[in-house]
Design a protein around this motif. Structure first.
Motif, PDB file in Angstrom:
ATOM      1  N   LYS A 118      29.429  -3.337 -22.377  1.00  0.00           N
ATOM      2  CA  LYS A 118      28.460  -2.645 -23.260  1.00  0.00           C
ATOM      3  C   LYS A 118      27.022  -2.968 -22.871  1.00  0.00           C
ATOM      4  O   LYS A 118      26.127  -2.156 -23.063  1.00  0.00           O
ATOM      5  CB  LYS A 118      28.692  -3.052 -24.722  1.00  0.00           C
TER       6      LYS A 118
ATOM      7  N   ASP B  24      34.871  -6.294 -22.612  1.00  0.00           N
ATOM      8  CA  ASP B  24      34.156  -5.340 -23.488  1.00  0.00           C
ATOM      9  C   ASP B  24      32.684  -5.645 -23.731  1.00  0.00           C
ATOM     10  O   ASP B  24      31.832  -4.764 -23.617  1.00  0.00           O
ATOM     11  CB  ASP B  24      34.905  -5.157 -24.809  1.00  0.00           C
ATOM     12  N   LYS B  25      32.346  -6.928 -24.043  1.00  0.00           N
ATOM     13  CA  LYS B  25      30.950  -7.230 -24.424  1.00  0.00           C
ATOM     14  C   LYS B  25      29.994  -6.980 -23.268  1.00  0.00           C
ATOM     15  O   LYS B  25      28.966  -6.335 -23.427  1.00  0.00           O
ATOM     16  CB  LYS B  25      30.846  -8.683 -24.883  1.00  0.00           C
TER      17      LYS B  25
ATOM     18  N   ASP C 112      31.372   1.870 -21.676  1.00  0.00           N
ATOM     19  CA  ASP C 112      31.821   0.819 -22.597  1.00  0.00           C
ATOM     20  C   ASP C 112      33.291   0.457 -22.411  1.00  0.00           C
ATOM     21  O   ASP C 112      33.676  -0.699 -22.562  1.00  0.00           O
ATOM     22  CB  ASP C 112      31.627   1.274 -24.054  1.00  0.00           C
TER      23      ASP C 112
END
Ligand SMILES: O=P(O)(O)OC[C@H]1O[C@@H](O)[C@H](O)[C@@H](O)[C@@H]1O
Length: 332
Positions: free
Chosen positions: A273, A269-270, A280
Motif C-alpha cells: 500500500k 499488504d502494508k 495494493d
C-alpha cells in the motif's frame, strides 16, 4: 559498407529514424506506448521476451502458450528516474542499502544502448534470439561513483523457452584503481497466489534479515512458504533454486553462476500500500527471488572482468496430490 551504429546514436537521431539493425533476426527494436524503446525477442512457438533500453530491463518473458511468467505491476511507471516495477531490474553497483548510493544502484534507471559488436561470448549455437546491451558511466555517474566501467548484458531466449541473462562487468579505470560493487538480478516472478507457493533450495541456509537490521539467522529445514512480509538475503545459496507454484502446477527453476547469494522479497499488504507504483493486492501474485552478490562485494582491478549469469526455466510441476520431488527439480 557502413556498419550499423550503436542504438544510442539511432535513438538520438531525428525521427522518423530508419529501423535499427539488430544482429539477431529474431530481435526487433520497437517503441512502447510510453515512448521508451524496447527489444522484442521471439523464440519458438509463442515464446518471447521484452527488454527496455531504460534500465537494460527485461519486463516480459512468455512461454510456448504465450503466458506471462514475470510479474510487472499494473502501476509500473515507465518514466525516468523511476525504475520500472517488475520484470528483472539489474541492481548495480549497489544492492539495496549496502552502500552510499541510491537504493539498488543506478544501472536500473539509466539508458543502455545496443552493443552490436560485443566481445565473443561462448554461446549455445541453438540460441537464435538474443540482444547485447551495454552501459557505460556518464559524467554525472562518475560524480556519484567515480569508476569507469563497461557493463555488457546479453539477454537470450533458448530453443526451449529458457531465458538467460549474462552480465560482464569490466573495470576500465585508467588510474590503476580497483572498484568493488554488489549486484542482483531483481527477478519478479508471476505466481498464482503467494500462499500456494514454496521455494526449495534455501532450507538450512544462513540469511541476513533486512526486516531485522540485517541480523544473521539460519533457515529451518523446511521449504520456504509465505504468510507475511519477507526480505532476506540468503548467503552462499545453491546454484539452483526452485519456486513451486502449486495452483499453476508450474515450477520455475532459477540457475545462477557467479552469484553466491539469493534475495527473497515479498512486500506483503502494508508495504504494498505504501508503494506508489505497486497495486495494493499485487503482493499476492508476485515473488522476488534474486540471484545476487551482497555479503561479499566483488572487487575488480583495472582490466579485470566479472561474469554473472542467470538462467530461468519454467517447467510443469509433477505435483498433483503427493509431494514434488525437490531433488528432481533441483538436479534435473
Ligand atoms: O522499491 P525498490 O527500491 O525497487 O526495492 C524493492 C525491494 O527490493 C528488494 O530486493 C530489497 O531486499 C527490499 O528491501 C526492497 O524493498
Amino acid at each position: 559498407m557502413a556498419s550499423p551504429g550503436p542504438a544510442g546514436a539511432a535513438s538520438a537521431a531525428a525521427s522518423p529514424s530508419p529501423p535499427m539493425q539488430l544482429p539477431s533476426p529474431f530481435a526487433e527494436l520497437v517503441k512502447a506506448p510510453s515512448g521508451l524503446e524496447k527489444i522484442v525477442l521471439r523464440g519458438a512457438r509463442n515464446c518471447c521476451a521484452e527488454i527496455y533500453l531504460y534500465g537494460g530491463q527485461v519486463t516480459s518473458w512468455k512461454n510456448d502458450n504465450g503466458e506471462e511468467l514475470l510479474f510487472l505491476s499494473s502501476k509500473a511507471i515507465f518514466k525516468p528516474p523511476k525504475a520500472i516495477r517488475g520484470g528483472i531490474p539489474v541492481c548495480f553497483p549497489q544492492f539495496g542499502t549496502h552502500g552510499n548510493l541510491e537504493q539498488h544502484g543506478f544501472a536500473r534507471n539509466r539508458f543502455w544502448t545496443i552493443d552490436n559488436n560485443p566481445p565473443p561470448l561462448p554461446v549455445n549455437p541453438a540460441i537464435k534470439a538474443f540482444v547485447d546491451l551495454i552501459l557505460k558511466p556518464s559524467e554525472e555517474d562518475l560524480k556519484i561513483w567515480p569508476h569507469s566501467f563497461e557493463f555488457r548484458l546479453r539477454v537470450a531466449l533458448g530453443p526451449s523457452g529458457d531465458l538467460s541473462l549474462t552480465s560482464r562487468i569490466r573495470n576500465t579505470n585508467t588510474d590503476g584503481r580497483p572498484f568493488s560493487y554488489t549486484f542482483a538480478y531483481h527477478t519478479y516472478f508471476s505466481v498464482s497466489d503467494i500462499s500456494e507457493v514454496r521455494v526449495e533450495g534455501l532450507e538450512t541456509m544462513d540469511y541476513l534479515d533486512n526486516l531485522k537490521a540485517k541480523e544473521r539467522f539460519t533457515e529451518q529445514g523446511d521449504a520456504i512458504v509465505f504468510e507475511s512480509e519477507v526480505d532476506k538475503v540468503y548467503l552462499a545459496a545453491p546454484s539452483k533454486i526452485a519456486i513451486i507454484d502449486h495452483e499453476k502446477k508450474r515450477t520455475f527453476v532459477v540457475t545462477k553462476e557467479g552469484l553466491p547469494d539469493a534475495v527473497v522479497w515479498n512486500p506483503w499488504d502494508k508495504k504494498a500500500k505504501a508503494m506508489q507504483d505497486f497495486g495494493d493486492a499485487e503482493y499476492k501474485s508476485m515473488l522476488c527471488v534474486e540471484p545476487a552478490a551482497v555479503e561479499r562485494p566483488i572487487t575488480l582491478k583495472p582490466g579485470e572482468e566479472w561474469k554473472g549469469r542467470l538462467v530461468l526455466s519454467a517447467v510443469p510441476s509433477s505435483y498433483c496430490s503427493g509431494q514434488l520431488d525437490p531433488l528432481k527439480v533441483l538436479q534435473g
